[in-house]
Design a protein around this motif. Structure first.
Motif, PDB file in Angstrom:
ATOM      1  N   ALA A 257      -3.440 -42.864 146.035  1.00 17.92           N
ATOM      2  CA  ALA A 257      -2.509 -43.810 145.416  1.00 17.92           C
ATOM      3  C   ALA A 257      -1.366 -44.049 146.377  1.00 17.92           C
ATOM      4  CB  ALA A 257      -1.986 -43.271 144.088  1.00 17.92           C
ATOM      5  N   LEU A 258      -0.660 -45.167 146.187  1.00 15.99           N
ATOM      6  CA  LEU A 258       0.554 -45.415 146.967  1.00 15.99           C
ATOM      7  C   LEU A 258       1.743 -44.743 146.305  1.00 15.99           C
ATOM      8  CD1 LEU A 258       0.091 -49.200 147.856  1.00 15.99           C
ATOM      9  CD2 LEU A 258      -0.542 -47.191 149.198  1.00 15.99           C
ATOM     10  N   ASN A 259       1.698 -44.621 144.981  1.00 11.46           N
ATOM     11  CA  ASN A 259       2.738 -43.922 144.241  1.00 11.46           C
ATOM     12  C   ASN A 259       2.322 -42.474 144.027  1.00 11.46           C
ATOM     13  OD1 ASN A 259       4.745 -46.063 143.437  1.00 11.46           O
ATOM     14  ND2 ASN A 259       2.860 -46.996 142.688  1.00 11.46           N
ATOM     15  N   PHE A 260       3.271 -41.685 143.553  1.00 12.50           N
ATOM     16  CA  PHE A 260       2.955 -40.291 143.246  1.00 12.50           C
ATOM     17  C   PHE A 260       3.204 -40.071 141.754  1.00 12.50           C
ATOM     18  CE2 PHE A 260       3.412 -35.608 143.559  1.00 12.50           C
ATOM     19  CZ  PHE A 260       2.182 -35.334 144.159  1.00 12.50           C
ATOM     20  N   SER A 261       4.352 -39.554 141.383  1.00 12.99           N
ATOM     21  CA  SER A 261       4.632 -39.305 139.973  1.00 12.99           C
ATOM     22  C   SER A 261       4.707 -40.612 139.187  1.00 12.99           C
ATOM     23  CB  SER A 261       5.958 -38.551 139.823  1.00 12.99           C
ATOM     24  OG  SER A 261       5.850 -37.265 140.378  1.00 12.99           O
ATOM     25  N   ARG A 262       4.053 -40.639 138.043  1.00 15.07           N
ATOM     26  CA  ARG A 262       4.109 -41.786 137.147  1.00 15.07           C
ATOM     27  C   ARG A 262       3.643 -41.351 135.760  1.00 15.07           C
ATOM     28  NH1 ARG A 262      -1.118 -44.120 137.116  1.00 15.07           N
ATOM     29  NH2 ARG A 262      -2.446 -43.212 138.737  1.00 15.07           N
ATOM     30  N   PRO A 263       4.050 -42.055 134.719  1.00 12.22           N
ATOM     31  CA  PRO A 263       3.740 -41.610 133.358  1.00 12.22           C
ATOM     32  C   PRO A 263       2.274 -41.783 132.996  1.00 12.22           C
ATOM     33  CG  PRO A 263       4.846 -43.740 133.330  1.00 12.22           C
ATOM     34  CD  PRO A 263       4.898 -43.255 134.744  1.00 12.22           C
ATOM     35  N   GLY A 264       1.803 -40.894 132.120  1.00 12.59           N
ATOM     36  CA  GLY A 264       0.422 -40.954 131.672  1.00 12.59           C
ATOM     37  C   GLY A 264       0.223 -41.788 130.420  1.00 12.59           C
ATOM     38  N   GLY A 265       1.321 -42.183 129.772  1.00 12.06           N
ATOM     39  CA  GLY A 265       1.213 -42.888 128.506  1.00 12.06           C
ATOM     40  C   GLY A 265       0.453 -44.189 128.590  1.00 12.06           C
ATOM     41  N   GLU A 266       0.630 -44.936 129.689  1.00 14.04           N
ATOM     42  CA  GLU A 266      -0.041 -46.222 129.822  1.00 14.04           C
ATOM     43  C   GLU A 266      -1.556 -46.063 129.933  1.00 14.04           C
ATOM     44  OE1 GLU A 266       2.665 -45.301 131.278  1.00 14.04           O
ATOM     45  OE2 GLU A 266       4.152 -46.917 131.329  1.00 14.04           O
ATOM     46  N   ILE A 267      -2.001 -44.997 130.621  1.00 13.33           N
ATOM     47  CA  ILE A 267      -3.442 -44.741 130.731  1.00 13.33           C
ATOM     48  C   ILE A 267      -4.010 -44.402 129.354  1.00 13.33           C
ATOM     49  CG2 ILE A 267      -5.142 -43.099 131.628  1.00 13.33           C
ATOM     50  CD1 ILE A 267      -2.055 -43.911 133.648  1.00 13.33           C
ATOM     51  N   ILE A 268      -3.267 -43.597 128.598  1.00 15.25           N
ATOM     52  CA  ILE A 268      -3.693 -43.243 127.246  1.00 15.25           C
ATOM     53  C   ILE A 268      -3.741 -44.489 126.367  1.00 15.25           C
ATOM     54  CG2 ILE A 268      -3.056 -41.916 125.188  1.00 15.25           C
ATOM     55  CD1 ILE A 268      -1.775 -39.871 127.186  1.00 15.25           C
ATOM     56  N   ALA A 269      -2.760 -45.374 126.530  1.00 16.29           N
ATOM     57  CA  ALA A 269      -2.744 -46.626 125.764  1.00 16.29           C
ATOM     58  C   ALA A 269      -3.941 -47.501 126.121  1.00 16.29           C
ATOM     59  CB  ALA A 269      -1.442 -47.384 126.019  1.00 16.29           C
ATOM     60  N   GLN A 270      -4.319 -47.512 127.398  1.00 13.88           N
ATOM     61  CA  GLN A 270      -5.498 -48.282 127.803  1.00 13.88           C
ATOM     62  C   GLN A 270      -6.754 -47.748 127.130  1.00 13.88           C
ATOM     63  OE1 GLN A 270      -5.979 -51.068 130.670  1.00 13.88           O
ATOM     64  NE2 GLN A 270      -7.097 -51.169 128.743  1.00 13.88           N
ATOM     65  N   TYR A 271      -6.888 -46.430 127.123  1.00  9.47           N
ATOM     66  CA  TYR A 271      -8.065 -45.815 126.493  1.00  9.47           C
ATOM     67  C   TYR A 271      -8.075 -46.095 124.992  1.00  9.47           C
ATOM     68  CZ  TYR A 271     -11.636 -42.254 125.531  1.00  9.47           C
ATOM     69  OH  TYR A 271     -12.771 -41.593 125.130  1.00  9.47           O
ATOM     70  N   TYR A 272      -6.889 -46.079 124.374  1.00  9.71           N
ATOM     71  CA  TYR A 272      -6.795 -46.432 122.952  1.00  9.71           C
ATOM     72  C   TYR A 272      -7.375 -47.825 122.717  1.00  9.71           C
ATOM     73  CZ  TYR A 272      -4.799 -48.141 118.590  1.00  9.71           C
ATOM     74  OH  TYR A 272      -4.652 -48.700 117.339  1.00  9.71           O
ATOM     75  N   ASN A 273      -6.984 -48.776 123.543  1.00 11.37           N
ATOM     76  CA  ASN A 273      -7.472 -50.148 123.369  1.00 11.37           C
ATOM     77  C   ASN A 273      -8.975 -50.249 123.578  1.00 11.37           C
ATOM     78  OD1 ASN A 273      -5.201 -51.759 122.646  1.00 11.37           O
ATOM     79  ND2 ASN A 273      -4.402 -51.508 124.713  1.00 11.37           N
ATOM     80  N   LEU A 274      -9.501 -49.515 124.551  1.00 12.50           N
ATOM     81  CA  LEU A 274     -10.940 -49.546 124.790  1.00 12.50           C
ATOM     82  C   LEU A 274     -11.699 -49.002 123.580  1.00 12.50           C
ATOM     83  CD1 LEU A 274     -11.061 -48.320 128.508  1.00 12.50           C
ATOM     84  CD2 LEU A 274     -11.301 -50.672 127.680  1.00 12.50           C
ATOM     85  N   LEU A 275     -11.161 -47.922 122.985  1.00  8.96           N
ATOM     86  CA  LEU A 275     -11.795 -47.352 121.799  1.00  8.96           C
ATOM     87  C   LEU A 275     -11.565 -48.221 120.577  1.00  8.96           C
ATOM     88  CD1 LEU A 275     -10.920 -43.542 122.066  1.00  8.96           C
ATOM     89  CD2 LEU A 275     -12.999 -44.703 122.826  1.00  8.96           C
ATOM     90  N   ARG A 276     -10.352 -48.709 120.422  1.00 13.18           N
ATOM     91  CA  ARG A 276      -9.956 -49.472 119.241  1.00 13.18           C
ATOM     92  C   ARG A 276     -10.735 -50.792 119.137  1.00 13.18           C
ATOM     93  NH1 ARG A 276      -8.985 -52.588 115.645  1.00 13.18           N
ATOM     94  NH2 ARG A 276      -6.963 -53.304 114.889  1.00 13.18           N
ATOM     95  N   LEU A 277     -10.877 -51.481 120.259  1.00 11.56           N
ATOM     96  CA  LEU A 277     -11.454 -52.817 120.239  1.00 11.56           C
ATOM     97  C   LEU A 277     -12.949 -52.833 120.529  1.00 11.56           C
ATOM     98  CD1 LEU A 277      -8.585 -54.707 122.085  1.00 11.56           C
ATOM     99  CD2 LEU A 277      -9.130 -54.821 119.649  1.00 11.56           C
ATOM    100  N   GLY A 278     -13.377 -52.030 121.478  1.00  4.34           N
ATOM    101  CA  GLY A 278     -14.766 -52.100 121.891  1.00  4.34           C
ATOM    102  C   GLY A 278     -15.083 -53.483 122.468  1.00  4.34           C
ATOM    103  N   ARG A 279     -16.309 -53.697 122.816  1.00  7.82           N
ATOM    104  CA  ARG A 279     -16.696 -54.972 123.414  1.00  7.82           C
ATOM    105  C   ARG A 279     -16.493 -56.141 122.450  1.00  7.82           C
ATOM    106  NH1 ARG A 279     -20.467 -54.579 128.070  1.00  7.82           N
ATOM    107  NH2 ARG A 279     -20.466 -52.400 128.729  1.00  7.82           N
ATOM    108  N   GLU A 280     -16.858 -55.939 121.188  1.00 13.12           N
ATOM    109  CA  GLU A 280     -16.740 -57.031 120.234  1.00 13.12           C
ATOM    110  C   GLU A 280     -15.275 -57.346 119.935  1.00 13.12           C
ATOM    111  OE1 GLU A 280     -17.561 -60.100 117.594  1.00 13.12           O
ATOM    112  OE2 GLU A 280     -18.695 -59.177 119.220  1.00 13.12           O
TER     113      GLU A 280
END
Length: 455
Positions: free
Chosen positions: A312-335
């Motif tokens: 990565a070009l950055n080092f420390s950064r929050p994990g919340g956004e990655i968790i939010a992305q996974y939430y959306n993938l689970l919440r919405l699915g392909r449909e």
């Protein structure tokens, strides 16, 4: 004297934010306060000042997510302290990042979606630069192995977002931006032969051109590069900048070949906080197969509690956004993603039809076939410009950008309107009404007052 009598902003026996010490003087702007202040007062006064910002939901210039479900906000607040880089301390967050990478690899038809590599980033700009670095490192290794000089790399592209200009400048790569042809909305395959050579590290194809919102023909670009290689020319890989389209095309145009179905596509970046629907602060980069990420670009870090690889070009950064992305993938699915993006696309097409009927505009992109967006030019010279219209719309709260197209069409100024999740049909109709009102005002010779900002 008690500390709060001096610095808290609260008077003994009287508890009111706007009568306290902090609210009775301008907030500090150049020097740190001497002591602490009442958190309620600081919170309220900052909220008051931030109301002077534009309404994010009316900012139709941004690709970024401006609406999220309450569960997303709760997850981000609960995980605010987690540092994404510290995978030894937060192994489950790291596992969630890996799941997202493999889900995207599968969505984009990687031949080895369960074993390929990728990572999260702070946004698609960082992800694009990582893709560019991998291209440069592989090109340099090939040149050195062949005993050829590797000191003049170039990258070929059409009209790209500024992150690619930054990449070229920061990492010493010549950026060969192919001029726009008349009536074209991006790079065209037949333009490549006169721009690629043995020093070309790759060609960037854009799935959702920033300026026009259309898709560049990735399959045609890859086919032309196949032909160039077959004719004895250089064997040039493709990186697809799918910052916006990476979360649109798979759901609205599943038969469109732009991704790892094309063998020449080596890597893809996207922005989770755009049409991936995650809050600001997350992008993704995925390689077709693990072998396409040079090992020299991966660092092993052992001072956070365990040895772990990082790229990565950055080092420390929050994990919340990655968790939010996974939430959306689970919440919405392909449909679910298909329904959300279809609703946005339908609203964009409706908006395009209304603007076309209104005049005096010519549509450059009508919201059909690529991003949920509209771009248009002004017919002739009605006595005002699109810059004037943008200024007039700001008085109604709308933020609509006006800007010139890239070379060689920089004489053409356009408006671009982006439709995101949270922009309803009703809101689009309100925008149409305000455009009509502003056009009428400008046609009468009146000009809106300029919007000023408070510092």
């Amino acid at each position: 004297m008690a500390l709060h009598h001096v610095t808290s902003g609260r008077d003994e026996g009287f508890d009111d934010v706007y009568s306290g010490l902090l609210s009775r003087r301008p907030l500090p702007k150049y020097r740190l306060p001497e002591g602490p202040n009442d958190p309620r007062a600081v919170h309220q006064l900052l909220r008051d000042e931030l109301t002077l910002d534009g309404d994010a939901s009316q900012n139709l210039a941004t690709f970024c997510t401006t609406w999220s479900e309450p569960q997303v906000k709760e997850l981000m607040a609960e995980n605010m302290a987690k540092n994404m880089i510290d995978k030894d301390e937060y192994p489950q967050t790291a596992a969630i990042e890996s799941r997202c990478v493999h889900m995207l690899a599968d969505l984009w038809h990687s031949p080895r979606s369960r074993t390929t590599v990728g990572c999260s980033t702070t946004g698609s700009s960082e992800a694009a630069m990582l893709g560019g670095l991998a291209l440069k490192w592989r090109w340099r290794a090939g040149r050195e192995a062949a005993g050829k000089p590797a000191d003049r790399p170039n990258l070929v592209c059409g009209p790209v977002q500024v992150c690619w200009e930054k990449f070229a400048r920061y990492f010493d790569v010549e950026l060969r931006q192919v001029p726009l042809e008349a009536d074209a909305t991006g790079l065209r395959a037949h333009q490549l032969r006169e721009h690629v050579d043995d020093n070309t590290i790759g060609v960037v194809a854009i799935l959702g051109v920033t300026y026009t919102c259309d898709y560049e023909p990735v399959a045609e670009i890859a086919a032309e590069l196949d032909a160039i290689a077959a004719d004895g020319g250089p064997d040039v890989p493709v990186h697809v900048d799918a910052a916006s389209g990476g979360f649109i095309a798979p759901f609205l145009r599943p038969d469109l070949e732009w991704d790892f179905r094309l063998e020449r596509v080596a890597s893809i970046n996207t922005s989770g906080h755009k049409y991936g629907l995650a809050p600001l602060g997350v992008g993704w980069i995925v390689w077709r197969t693990a072998e396409l990420l040079p090992e020299d670009l991966v660092f092993d870090v052992d001072y956070l509690g365990g040895s772990m690889p990082t790229f990565a070009l950055n080092f420390s950064r929050p994990g919340g956004e990655i968790i939010a992305q996974y939430y959306n993938l689970l919440r919405l699915g392909r449909e679910g993603y298909r329904r959300v993006q279809r609703a946005c696309a339908d609203t964009a097409a409706h908006l395009a039809d209304e603007i076309s009927r209104m005049g005096p505009f010519t549509l450059l992109y009508d919201g059909r076939g690529a991003l949920p967006a509209v771009s248009y030019t002004l017919d002739g010279d009605p006595g005002y410009s699109l810059y004037d219209l943008s200024e007039a719309l700001r008085a109604h709260g709308w933020q609509i950008p006006a800007y010139p197209l890239p070379p060689a069409r920089q004489d053409t100024v356009i408006h671009r309107i982006l439709i995101r999740h949270g922009i309803s049909r009703d809101r689009a109709d309100l925008l149409v009404a305000d455009i009509g009102s502003c056009v009428e005002t400008l046609a009468s010779g009146r000009r809106p007052e300029r919007v000023t900002f408070h510092h």
